[in-house]
Design an enzyme around this catalytic site. Sequence first.
Site, short mmCIF file in Angstrom:
data_model
loop_
_atom_site.label_atom_id
_atom_site.label_comp_id
_atom_site.label_asym_id
_atom_site.label_seq_id
_atom_site.Cartn_x
_atom_site.Cartn_y
_atom_site.Cartn_z
N ILE A 1 0.79 -1.23 -0.14
CA ILE A 1 -0.01 -0.15 -0.13
C ILE A 1 1.07 0.99 -0.09
O ILE A 1 0.61 1.67 -0.08
CB ILE A 1 -1.10 0.02 1.18
CG1 ILE A 1 -2.02 -1.22 1.16
CG2 ILE A 1 -1.37 1.08 1.58
CD1 ILE A 1 -3.21 -0.85 -0.28
N LYS B 1 -0.14 -6.48 9.29
CA LYS B 1 -1.19 -6.65 8.29
C LYS B 1 -1.07 -8.34 8.70
O LYS B 1 -2.62 -8.72 8.82
CB LYS B 1 -1.15 -5.64 7.42
CG LYS B 1 -1.12 -4.63 7.37
CD LYS B 1 -1.56 -4.13 5.71
CE LYS B 1 -0.84 -2.30 5.93
NZ LYS B 1 0.66 -2.73 5.96
N ILE C 1 -4.19 4.55 7.24
CA ILE C 1 -4.84 3.30 7.00
C ILE C 1 -5.22 2.01 7.45
O ILE C 1 -3.85 1.26 8.35
CB ILE C 1 -3.21 3.12 5.40
CG1 ILE C 1 -3.13 3.71 4.96
CG2 ILE C 1 -3.86 1.43 5.72
CD1 ILE C 1 -2.70 4.70 5.26
N LYS D 1 -10.61 -5.65 9.47
CA LYS D 1 -10.91 -6.93 10.43
C LYS D 1 -10.27 -5.54 11.59
O LYS D 1 -10.68 -6.60 13.02
CB LYS D 1 -9.18 -7.28 10.50
CG LYS D 1 -9.20 -7.88 9.09
CD LYS D 1 -7.67 -8.74 8.68
CE LYS D 1 -8.07 -9.67 7.63
NZ LYS D 1 -8.77 -9.43 6.19
N ASN E 1 -9.72 -6.41 1.86
CA ASN E 1 -8.52 -7.23 1.40
C ASN E 1 -7.99 -6.60 0.14
O ASN E 1 -8.43 -6.23 -0.92
CB ASN E 1 -8.24 -8.19 1.70
CG ASN E 1 -9.08 -9.44 2.92
OD1 ASN E 1 -7.94 -9.69 3.07
ND2 ASN E 1 -10.25 -9.55 3.54
N VAL E 2 -6.73 -6.34 0.38
CA VAL E 2 -6.22 -5.67 -0.94
C VAL E 2 -5.56 -6.51 -1.95
O VAL E 2 -4.70 -7.45 -2.00
CB VAL E 2 -5.31 -4.78 -1.13
CG1 VAL E 2 -4.59 -3.87 -2.34
CG2 VAL E 2 -5.77 -3.61 -0.02
N GLY F 1 -3.77 -8.68 -4.63
CA GLY F 1 -2.15 -8.55 -5.34
C GLY F 1 -0.79 -8.24 -4.12
O GLY F 1 0.03 -8.23 -4.11
N SER G 1 0.99 -8.25 -0.54
CA SER G 1 2.15 -9.30 0.17
C SER G 1 1.05 -9.65 0.38
O SER G 1 0.50 -9.33 1.86
CB SER G 1 3.65 -8.53 0.64
OG SER G 1 2.62 -7.23 1.25
N ARG H 1 -7.67 -20.17 10.28
CA ARG H 1 -6.32 -20.08 11.29
C ARG H 1 -7.13 -19.57 12.12
O ARG H 1 -7.85 -18.93 12.10
CB ARG H 1 -5.61 -18.99 9.69
CG ARG H 1 -4.98 -19.98 8.39
CD ARG H 1 -4.08 -19.28 7.93
NE ARG H 1 -4.60 -17.89 7.33
CZ ARG H 1 -3.92 -17.88 6.77
NH1 ARG H 1 -3.19 -17.29 5.78
NH2 ARG H 1 -5.09 -16.59 5.85
#
Length: 650
Positions: A290, A368, A406, A410, A448-449, A451, A453, A547
């Site tokens: 980001i 994150k 940012i 969540k 969620n972004v 692409g 990591s 998880r």
Amino acid sequence: MFNAFLKLSRFKKRVISLTVDFIALSFALWASFALRLDVGLWEPNRGQALISLLTVVFTLGVFVRLGLYRAVIRYMSDRAFITIITGVAASALLLVVLSYGLHVFVPRSVPLIYAALAFIFVGGSRMSMRMLVQYSSGRDKERVAIVGAGKTGVQLAKALQQGDEYHPVMFISLIPANHKTLVVGLPAFALSHLKEAVSSHGVQRLLLAVDADIEVNRRELLTQLEKLNLPVQTVPSFCEVIAGQARINDIRDLEIEDLLGRDPVRSDNAQVASSLFGRSVMVTGAGGSIGSELCRQIISHQPKCLVLFEQSEFALYAIERELQQINAAEGLNVCVHPLLGSVVHRRRCETVMRSFGVQTVYHAAAYKHVPLVEHNVIEGVQNNVFGTLHTAEAAVAAGVELFVLISTDKAVRPTNVMGASKRMAELVLQGLAQRQSDTVFSMVRFGNVLGSSGSVVPLFRDQISSGGPVTVTHPDIIRYFMTIPEASQLVLQAGSMGQGGEVFVLDMGEPVKIADLARKMMHLMGRRERTAEQPDGEIELVFSGLRPGEKLFEELLIGDDPQGTAHPRIMMAREVCMTWPKVADTVKQLQHASQAFDCEEVLSILKAAPTGFAPNGGVGDLVWNLNPQPVIPRTIDTDFEAVSMAGNEK
């Protein structure tokens, strides 16, 4: 034999071409006389033979002069045919001149007949050879269909015909009227006849080449292509090609936006530009997914200087190098300052902000990854909560005008430490916004972004490419998604809209089911899912279980009454917040528990605060689970209040 001819040297090929043209032109002259005089076996007299020889030799000389024999047959363009027409016209004209000059009988219609026959023989021989070469080379190429018969598709077809990897065999036109027409020699079929056309032409791959100005529902289009179980890829837009940013035959995987299934969010560039132009801007976590995209978009608005604050040396080196290249290529003249440092070091942050006269801070530095933060509780809280606190306090002390955090979806009713720490960071900034008014604090919360990591898209792509299995935690798990550019645009937009203490969220449309996304990617990469009903499928979809700290669905709002903003896709949340004294007390408790490495106490404090934290498991910290005992530090830092109030004294 044909392949042996193709392997001949360039000189030998030119000699053969000259010989063939000599024979073709000679035959064209003989045939033109025979047709005009209406005799079966016409025999020229001495004068006619002389002018015929001179005409043929002169014509070959013209062809040589015009460069016809330098043209490679397989890449022969329209210019070669213009050369042939020019040479043939000159040849016919010479025939007329020689007949009058040497007083040789040549009927007036013979030059016209000769010109027509010469063009047919010389041009036809090259056209036939080019078709043979293309047919021979096309047999070893992968047969592809091009979706889109506009200028992008036509340019792609021409480029691929000259390449060595793909052989275009048909177009899929998005305009029904083009059904069963020919486009640059290739048949075009309507989308309604997609399955039959693909099967009859033996298509092995689909290439998306839809013009940007054509209105098409990409989601529905991909749904239809998905049913074919063929690899689907895309090509650069025509604008990218014209700008020199890519080549038309740069085949690449589908853009992440295509998988998203909704229209991208557009920002108000004028408003964003006015909030950045000529200002001193700092981005923390500038090397992250980001943060780096924020930097790319910020630099295009020409701030006075851009401060890159990052603790990863390699990430900082990479983004600084990229930005300097953009700076030079576009002549932006923006001062880019790469600085190593951690957001948990308040004095370092304040010194940097003061030194460069920072006016706007975009705080993207955070941990994150949900499972990793769950396994490293103290570090997650230190970076996400105290990192935000210290950077914000430094901003107040340094006189920063705007501070944008940012955040994440969540943070809404979190079930994990990462979400709870980000919600606590929001509460910290809301408390600071109440405590003072010089620095405007805003928060931007999104899903969620794609692409980035840790994103599922590159993970699924790697798993599918390696033959599977594709792992999904739960068959019913759903998520909101957005792209990195969208997320960055939203952050910049919110930064220009903030008045103090707001939490901005994006209207992201319908959430995406992760299992469906995985299946979609399988189909669009030409793979079939292996199930009990389809035991011959190539890829198996495996459900690994939720998880630690993970929940089936995420939310963007805590309350149910969001407030609209000037942007149609951006809302402002109305949520509970804490007064600054309560924030200071909670943070002080977290500080003591963190210094004592008491993970249970840290979780208890986060649950007691109005974060909505409801963990769905026990303490997941790896070190704590091996030795669940608090550590008694030699000294405990008790100067939090003095440090936190430093901003007011300014």
